[in-house]
Every structure is written in structure tokens, then in C-alpha cells.
Design a protein around this motif. Structure first.
Motif, PDB file in Angstrom:
ATOM      1  N   SER A  45       0.833  -1.208   0.000  1.00  0.00           N
ATOM      2  CA  SER A  45       0.000   0.000   0.000  1.00  0.00           C
ATOM      3  C   SER A  45       0.865   1.256   0.000  1.00  0.00           C
ATOM      4  O   SER A  45       0.589   2.218  -0.729  1.00  0.00           O
ATOM      5  N   VAL A  46       1.934   1.259   0.807  1.00  0.00           N
ATOM      6  CA  VAL A  46       2.809   2.438   0.873  1.00  0.00           C
ATOM      7  C   VAL A  46       3.490   2.675  -0.469  1.00  0.00           C
ATOM      8  O   VAL A  46       3.568   3.814  -0.962  1.00  0.00           O
ATOM      9  N   VAL A  47       3.970   1.587  -1.102  1.00  0.00           N
ATOM     10  CA  VAL A  47       4.623   1.731  -2.409  1.00  0.00           C
ATOM     11  C   VAL A  47       3.644   2.277  -3.438  1.00  0.00           C
ATOM     12  O   VAL A  47       3.967   3.172  -4.236  1.00  0.00           O
ATOM     13  N   ALA A  48       2.405   1.735  -3.431  1.00  0.00           N
ATOM     14  CA  ALA A  48       1.403   2.216  -4.380  1.00  0.00           C
ATOM     15  C   ALA A  48       1.084   3.687  -4.149  1.00  0.00           C
ATOM     16  O   ALA A  48       0.971   4.472  -5.102  1.00  0.00           O
ATOM     17  N   VAL A  49       0.970   4.088  -2.877  1.00  0.00           N
ATOM     18  CA  VAL A  49       0.671   5.494  -2.573  1.00  0.00           C
ATOM     19  C   VAL A  49       1.828   6.393  -2.987  1.00  0.00           C
ATOM     20  O   VAL A  49       1.622   7.472  -3.571  1.00  0.00           O
ATOM     21  N   LEU A  50       3.063   5.968  -2.699  1.00  0.00           N
ATOM     22  CA  LEU A  50       4.219   6.789  -3.063  1.00  0.00           C
ATOM     23  C   LEU A  50       4.334   6.949  -4.576  1.00  0.00           C
ATOM     24  O   LEU A  50       4.557   8.061  -5.084  1.00  0.00           O
ATOM     25  N   LEU A  51       4.187   5.845  -5.286  1.00  0.00           N
ATOM     26  CA  LEU A  51       4.274   5.931  -6.743  1.00  0.00           C
ATOM     27  C   LEU A  51       3.153   6.785  -7.313  1.00  0.00           C
ATOM     28  O   LEU A  51       3.372   7.602  -8.217  1.00  0.00           O
ATOM     29  N   THR A  52       1.955   6.608  -6.770  1.00  0.00           N
ATOM     30  CA  THR A  52       0.822   7.388  -7.269  1.00  0.00           C
ATOM     31  C   THR A  52       0.983   8.860  -6.929  1.00  0.00           C
ATOM     32  O   THR A  52       0.673   9.738  -7.748  1.00  0.00           O
ATOM     33  N   THR A  53       1.460   9.145  -5.722  1.00  0.00           N
ATOM     34  CA  THR A  53       1.667  10.540  -5.334  1.00  0.00           C
ATOM     35  C   THR A  53       2.702  11.209  -6.232  1.00  0.00           C
ATOM     36  O   THR A  53       2.511  12.353  -6.688  1.00  0.00           O
ATOM     37  N   TYR A  54       3.779  10.498  -6.504  1.00  0.00           N
ATOM     38  CA  TYR A  54       4.776  11.053  -7.417  1.00  0.00           C
ATOM     39  C   TYR A  54       4.177  11.287  -8.796  1.00  0.00           C
ATOM     40  O   TYR A  54       4.429  12.307  -9.441  1.00  0.00           O
ATOM     41  N   TYR A  55       3.340  10.350  -9.238  1.00  0.00           N
ATOM     42  CA  TYR A  55       2.751  10.490 -10.578  1.00  0.00           C
ATOM     43  C   TYR A  55       1.810  11.682 -10.647  1.00  0.00           C
ATOM     44  O   TYR A  55       1.905  12.503 -11.567  1.00  0.00           O
ATOM     45  N   VAL A  56       0.876  11.796  -9.670  1.00  0.00           N
ATOM     46  CA  VAL A  56      -0.142  12.844  -9.776  1.00  0.00           C
ATOM     47  C   VAL A  56       0.445  14.238  -9.535  1.00  0.00           C
ATOM     48  O   VAL A  56      -0.088  15.229 -10.055  1.00  0.00           O
TER      49      VAL A  56
END
Length: 714
Positions: A45-56
Motif C-alpha cells: 500500500s505504501v509503495v502504491a501510494v508513493l508511486l501514485t503521489t509522485y505520478y499525480v
């Protein structure tokens, strides 16, 4: 989720045939499984949030959506109350669907692209943007592989412009959405671009050009119809003049005829035919009478045929004299002559009537044909006149409609410049990414758990194999590089577990069946050598004379644990190059004797199958109370099955949460094929922390006290 569901029925001789167990949904076990994998789930979950946050925030481009609302108005106001060239759209669902497609038509989008000069906009024209990583990689690959070469004649400027315009229209179509509001004739045209002003301008332009195209289409249709009607009216006028001239010319060339006059002639013909029929009857009557009178021979026959009063009187006056006969004949001849004259007259009259009939019939036919031709010409002239008048009237109506056409659609709400980006919706995307990461992590944990075929409890192992689990040995706390005897001495929990294993072995079999104990495993690294050494330690604690024999000639693990062992070993003794006493040694601090292995060029299986080995075992039985044999893994070599022939007790070590059911099944099958029964199983290298994670290390676990405090070492 259960760690290992029972899939085999217990069998004293080993595992039985595989049977499918019914699925049991255990919600508590499922929660425990997810709780054990909480770190993996959280990390996902943390990896998905970090990657998504960087993307958006760093990669994604903000997109703005602006919409214009257009109504498809089927109620048109008629200014001149004249029918239009283009009929009003009915407003049926099919018409509404058609208008949606019209709004998304490439023709309209091409007009929009040209009107707004989108070819010079980098958002729509990729050639104006800096090439991205994907484009650079593709160009590099094409340059290396020689790709990207075009075949055929070189493209002209018009061809390239057309292709570029097609690409821009494709991009524009991907950014435009047209939606019909259900239950209405209202359309919402939405445009999503990187600029809020650009989105509003494009949306308004699409609506305006759509309405302008409707007006242009109606005007073009009206002008085209007027031109066509004008040419058609001129053509019909010429045809009408020709038709009327033909009627006049035909009337002048023929006698005056009409339908009533033709009916009079037909009545005359009918009367004439009646007279002809009567003439036929009279002629037949006279000719019949003439024939009878000619055929009559006797006076009586002549009187009967002639039906004359004078002849009747002559015949009835008495006897006929020659003078009376001559008078009778003269009278009869006069009558016959009159009859013949009447018959000829009837024939001539019939012929005259028939000639009149033929003439009248020809006259009627001719006048009938002339009347039909006149009527045909008259009808053609009338039809041409009717068409001429209709098209002339339609031409005047169409000409009157020029400039008063109305579009079928109108704008209800113009596009507004959006204040906020439509996408990416950062909070929603990050939340969904967190949920997605949790879901992926949970699925990974569940799939990993479902794919695990190892064993974590003695009950599951016993159910699967049908054999008793004699001991459960915890993993060592110190590093594996230390000698096994030191590990045993400094780990009180392991010592207590080994005492429990010793007790199970001694109480599970008779006194005469426990002297030679063989320890083996399915695969390397399952702790069999450590168990063998630990068993020698705990058995020597009973003031018994114990010998540990190394049967793993290929690897020689005991020499790695004890550095002071003699060069001579079991191979030297079997080859008769050394005595038994030369190979046996008791290491310092260890309570049992060691007979290690030494290298040989012979196959170890041949050595252990020899009679000398059996004699060696018998000799050692006489010298020691317990003999513990450490063997190679069963699935690696056949040595363990051969050595087991000389053993009283066969222990199969199973590594906790590692050894699979397939490996255990195959190991037991190999033992059964050689006629050896495994006495029991030993679950080794148990992780106490892992047991707690799996819900097996609570207050009822046999390792709870070991985990809390150490036990005294004997």
C-alpha cells in the motif's frame, strides 16, 4: 486459511491415496493470514501510494474540462407556412443517436481543427513537442534495425498535410465526448485539454460549427432544389406544349367523334344484328318450306306442305279428273314459285344486312381506336399539365423560403472556463492507489499462503503422513557456523525438546527395537545431522554408551563440526585398512563417541550394501547401548534406504514451514518400496516467532515456557 488441510487418510504403512478435502471458509484463519502478512500488505500500500503521489504531483498533466449544452429542437417555427425542402427531424431515439454521431463526425472535427489552427498547437500536434523517452527509444531502435524506411513513391506535401490533419483529428476526437441527457433532446459536448480557456473555446466552436453546418446544409439543399425545380419546370413546359399540339393535330385530322356518338353506332349495330338474326330465321324457314314442297309427290303431301285453301278444296271436292289434276298442279306450281321467290328474297335481304353489319362494325372499330388515341393524348397532356403546375408551385414555394431557414439545434448554455482541473483527481487517485496496494498485498499473501504445501503443526503432518510426530524441535538461537554440540548446550529450549524426542522414541518401541536409530530427511538442510548429534548428547545423559555414525560419506558434515576427529573413518574400517578403535573418537565436551566418514572412490551404496557393513553394525551393537546413524537425504541418494535395513528406529526429519508434502510423499514411497517402515517424524527448525504469527504459539503451545525462560541443562 488453514496452513495445510488434511488431504490423505491415515495409513499405518504410509500416506494413502490423495482425496480432495471440502473447502472450509474459516474467517478467523483468513484474518490471521492477513494479519501475518500485514507488513507485506502495508508495504504494498505504501509503495502504491508513493508511486501514485509522485505520478499525480510530478508526472501527470492537469486536464480541464469545459462543456456546452445544445438542444435538438424538433419544433420549428414556420414563417410562410410552406413545406420545407428538408423535412424536420422527428426527434425519435434513432434521430437523437444519429445527431450524437454527427457531433462526433470527422468532418465536423476537421472543420474545428482548421478553424482553430490546431495543427500549430503542440498538445494536438506531436511533431511540435519535445520527443519523449518512448519516441527516442523507438527512433533509436529503428535506426539500429534499419526500420522506419518508407517504400513506394515519396509523399507529397498535400499527403503529409492530410496525414497530419488526420492525426490531429484523432487527438481531438479523443478529447471530445458527446452525451445525450436521457429522456431529452439535450446534448452535452465536453472537451478536455491542458488549458481551461482552450477547452471552453473548442467546445463553443464545435457547437457553433455544428449549428452553422445545419444552416449551410439547409441553404445548400434549398438552392439545389430550386435549380433542379427550375430545370424541371422548363422541361415540363416544353412537354406540355408538345402534348397539347398533338391533341389539336389529331382532332383536326380525324372526324368529330365522341363517346355518345360511338354509343349510338353501337346501338345501331345491335339493332342490325337483331334484324340479321330474324333474316336468318326467315331464310331458313323459306328454304325449308321450299325443300318440302319440292319433295312432295302425292296430292295429299302437296296439300299438307302448301297449306293452301284452294288446293284443299280441290282435293276434298271428290274424285280428281284430269282437268282438275292439271288445275291442281298449276296451282301448286304457282305456290312453289312464290315460295322460291320469297326464299331468294330472304337470302338477298340477309346478305344486305350482313354487309351493313360489316361496314358499321368497321366504322365503330375505327372510331373507337380514334377515341382511345384522342383520350390517351388528352390524358398525357393533362398529366403533363398537372406536373407542370405542381413543380411550378413548388419552385415558387422553394424560392420564397430562401433566407428564412432555421437550424434544428440551438445552444442552451455556452462553455464556461473551468476553475479546477478535471483530472487527475489527486485525493481520489491516491485513495484508490492505497486500496489497490492493500488489495494486491492481501492477494499476494493469500496466494502465497494457498500455494504453501509445507507443514507448521504436528497435527497436520500426522494427518498427511499417517505417522506419529515424535518430536518438535525449535530452531537454534545462535549462528549455524557454530558446532552443533555447542548450540545444543547453550539452548535450553532445544535441550528440553530433544529430551521430549528421546522420551517419545524410548516409550514408543520395545526395548529390543530401539538400539540402532537412523536419522534422515527428504532434502538437505532439514537438520538431520544436528538432530543426530543432539540425540547422542541426550542419550548419553542416561549414562548410556552412545555412538554417532556418519552415513553421509559424500559430504562428511561431522568433520566440519568436530575438527579433532581422526583420519580413519567408517570407509577405512569397511575397507579393512583400519580397526574400529582407530576410527571412533570422543570429541572434547561431547558425551557420545563419533565414527565419522572419510573419502572413498567407491559408491557409498555399494559399501553399505556389503556384508562387512552388516558385520560392523552387529559388532557395534555389542559395544554400545545406542547407535545413531546420520544418513544423506533420501531423495538425493539411495544410501538412507540401504542403511535403514540395519536400523531399529527410522526417524524422518521435516523442516518446519519448508519441506513440501510432495517431498514427504516421495520419501515415504521410497522407504515402502525397500520394505522399511518409518518409525516417526521429527518437525525441526521451528520458529517460535513464526508459530506466534500463525496463531500456534499461545499459552497452549509447548514452546511457550521455552520462549519465556530457559530450562536447566543436564
Amino acid at each position: 486459511m488453514t496452513q495445510h488441510e488434511p488431504r490423505f487418510l491415515p495409513d499405518p504403512n504410509g500416506p494413502a491415496e490423495q482425496t480432495t478435502a471440502p473447502f472450509r471458509a474459516d474467517f478467523r484463519t483468513l484474518l490471521l493470514t492477513l494479519w501475518r502478512g500485514k507488513m507485506i500488505i502495508s508495504a504494498a500500500s505504501v509503495v502504491a501510494v508513493l508511486l501514485t503521489t509522485y505520478y499525480v504531483f510530478a508526472v501527470a498533466t492537469a486536464l480541464y474540462t469545459s462543456s456546452v449544452v445544445v438542444i435538438f429542437d424538433t419544433r420549428q417555427t414556420s414563417v410562410v407556412a410552406l413545406p420545407s425542402v428538408i423535412a424536420a427531424v422527428s426527434g425519435e431515439p434513432s434521430s437523437v443517436t444519429s445527431e450524437v454521431e454527427v457531433l462526433r463526425a470527422r468532418t465536423l472535427m476537421t472543420d474545428v481543427a482548421r478553424h482553430l489552427h490546431l495543427m500549430s498547437d503542440p498538445e494536438f500536434n506531436a511533431d511540435l513537442r519535445e520527443p519523449g523517452l518512448k519516441t527516442r527509444l523507438r527512433s533509436g531502435i529503428e535506426s539500429v534495425l534499419g526500420g522506419g524506411q518508407s517504400f513506394g513513391p515519396p509523399a507529397t506535401d498535400d499527403d503529409r498535410t492530410g496525414r497530419d490533419l488526420d492525426r490531429i483529428v484523432n487527438v481531438l476526437l479523443s478529447k471530445v465526448s458527446v452525451r445525450n441527457i436521457p429522456g431529452s433532446h439535450v446534448f452535452r459536448i465536453s472537451v478536455t485539454t491542458q488549458s481551461p480557456e482552450k477547452s471552453a473555446i473548442i467546445a463553443d466552436t464545435i457547437a457553433r460549427l455544428y449549428i452553422d453546418n445545419q444552416m449551410n446544409e439547409k441553404q445548400h439543399a434549398t438552392e439545389h432544389a430550386a435549380k433542379w425545380l427550375a430545370s424541371r419546370v422548363a422541361e415540363l413546359q416544353s412537354q406540355l406544349e408538345d402534348a397539347e399540339a398533338q391533341v389539336a393535330q389529331f382532332t383536326a385530322a380525324t372526324a368529330l367523334i365522341s363517346a355518345p356518338a360511338l354509343q349510338v353506332l353501337e346501338r345501331q349495330l345491335k339493332e342490325l344484328r337483331a334484324r340479321i338474326a330474324a333474316a336468318h330465321t326467315r331464310k331458313a324457314k323459306m328454304q325449308g318450306l321450299l325443300g318440302k314442297m319440292v319433295d312432295a309427290q302425292t296430292p295429299h303431301d302437296k296439300v299438307a306442305v302448301a297449306d293452301d285453301v284452294l288446293l284443299t278444296q280441290m282435293l276434298s271436292s271428290g274424285r280428281l279428273t284430269p282437268d282438275r289434276i292439271a288445275e291442281f298442279d298449276d296451282r301448286y306450281r304457282d305456290i312453289l314459285s312464290r315460295v322460291r321467290i320469297e326464299a331468294d328474297r330472304a337470302t338477298l335481304q340477309l346478305a344486305a344486312l350482313q354487309a351493313s353489319e360489316t361496314k358499321l362494325d368497321l366504322q365503330i372499330d375505327q372510331q373507337g381506336q380514334d377515341l382511345i388515341a384522342l383520350q390517351q393524348l388528352t390524358r398525357e397532356a393533362a398529366a403533363t399539365r398537372l406536373l407542370y403546375e405542381h413543380f411550378l408551385s413548388r419552385l415558387k414555394e422553394t424560392s420564397a423560403q430562401k433566407g428564412i431557414q432555421q437550424a434544428d439545434s440551438r445552444v442552451l448554455s455556452h462553455a464556461v472556463v473551468p476553475s479546477f482541473a478535471h483530472s487527475p483527481r489527486k485525493s481520489l487517485i491516491i485513495t484508490m492507489a492505497a486500496l489497490f496496494g492493500l488489495t494486491c498485498g492481501a492477494l499476494y499473501v493469500l496466494v502465497q499462503e494457498a500455494a504453501n504445501t509445507s507443514f507448521r503443526t504436528a497435527a497436520a503432518l500426522e494427518t498427511f503422513s499417517g505417522l506419529p510426530v515424535l518430536g518438535q524441535i525449535p530452531a537454534l538461537d545462535v549462528g549455524r557456523v557454530q558446532p552443533a554440540r555447542l548450540n545444543l548446550a547453550c539452548d535450553a529450549r532445544r535441550m528440553e525438546a530433544m529430551r521430549g524426542l528421546r522420551t517419545s522414541i524410548l516409550l514408543s518401541q520395545k526395548e529390543s527395537q530401539k538400539q540402532v536409530i537412523l536419522v534422515t530427511s527428504a532434502m538437505p538442510g532439514e537438520g538431520k545431522t544436528t538432530i543426530a548429534l543432539s540425540m547422542g548428547e541426550v542419550l548419553s545423559g542416561l549414562d548410556k554408551k552412545v555412538l554417532v555414525v556418519e552415513g553421509d560419506v559424500r559430504r562428511g558434515r561431522l568433520r566440519q563440526q568436530f575438527k579433532d576427529l581422526p583420519e580413519a573413518g567408517i570407509v577405512s574400517i569397511l575397507n579393512e585398512t583400519a580397526q574400529i578403535g582407530e576410527g571412533i573418537h570422543r570429541p572434547e565436551g561431547y558425551g557420545a563417541d563419533i565414527l565419522a566418514a572419510n573419502s572413498t572412490r567407491k559408491n557409498p551404496a555399494d559399501l553399505f550394501s556389503s556384508r562387512r557393513f552388516r558385520d560392523l553394525v552387529q559388532t557395534l551393537r555389542a559395544q554400545y547401548d545406542y547407535i545413531i546413524i546420520d544418513t544423506p537425504p533420501v531423495l538425493a541418494t539411495p544410501d538412507a534406504c540401504i542403511l535403514a535395513k540395519q536400523a531399529d528406529t527410522v526417524l524422518l526429519t521435516v523442516k518446519w514451514d519448508s519441506t513440501s508434502d510432495v517431498q514427504i510423499r516421495e520419501t515415504l514411497r521410497l522407504f515402502r518400496s525397500t520394505g522399511v517402515n518409518v518409525s516417526g517424524l521429527v518437525l525441526t527448525q521451528i520458529s517460535l516467532k513464526g508459530m506466534k504469527r500463525y496463531g500456534l504459539g499461545g499459552k497452549h503451545s509447548c514452546y511457550a515456557d521455552y520462549a519465556a525462560r530457559g530450562a536447566p541443562v543436564s
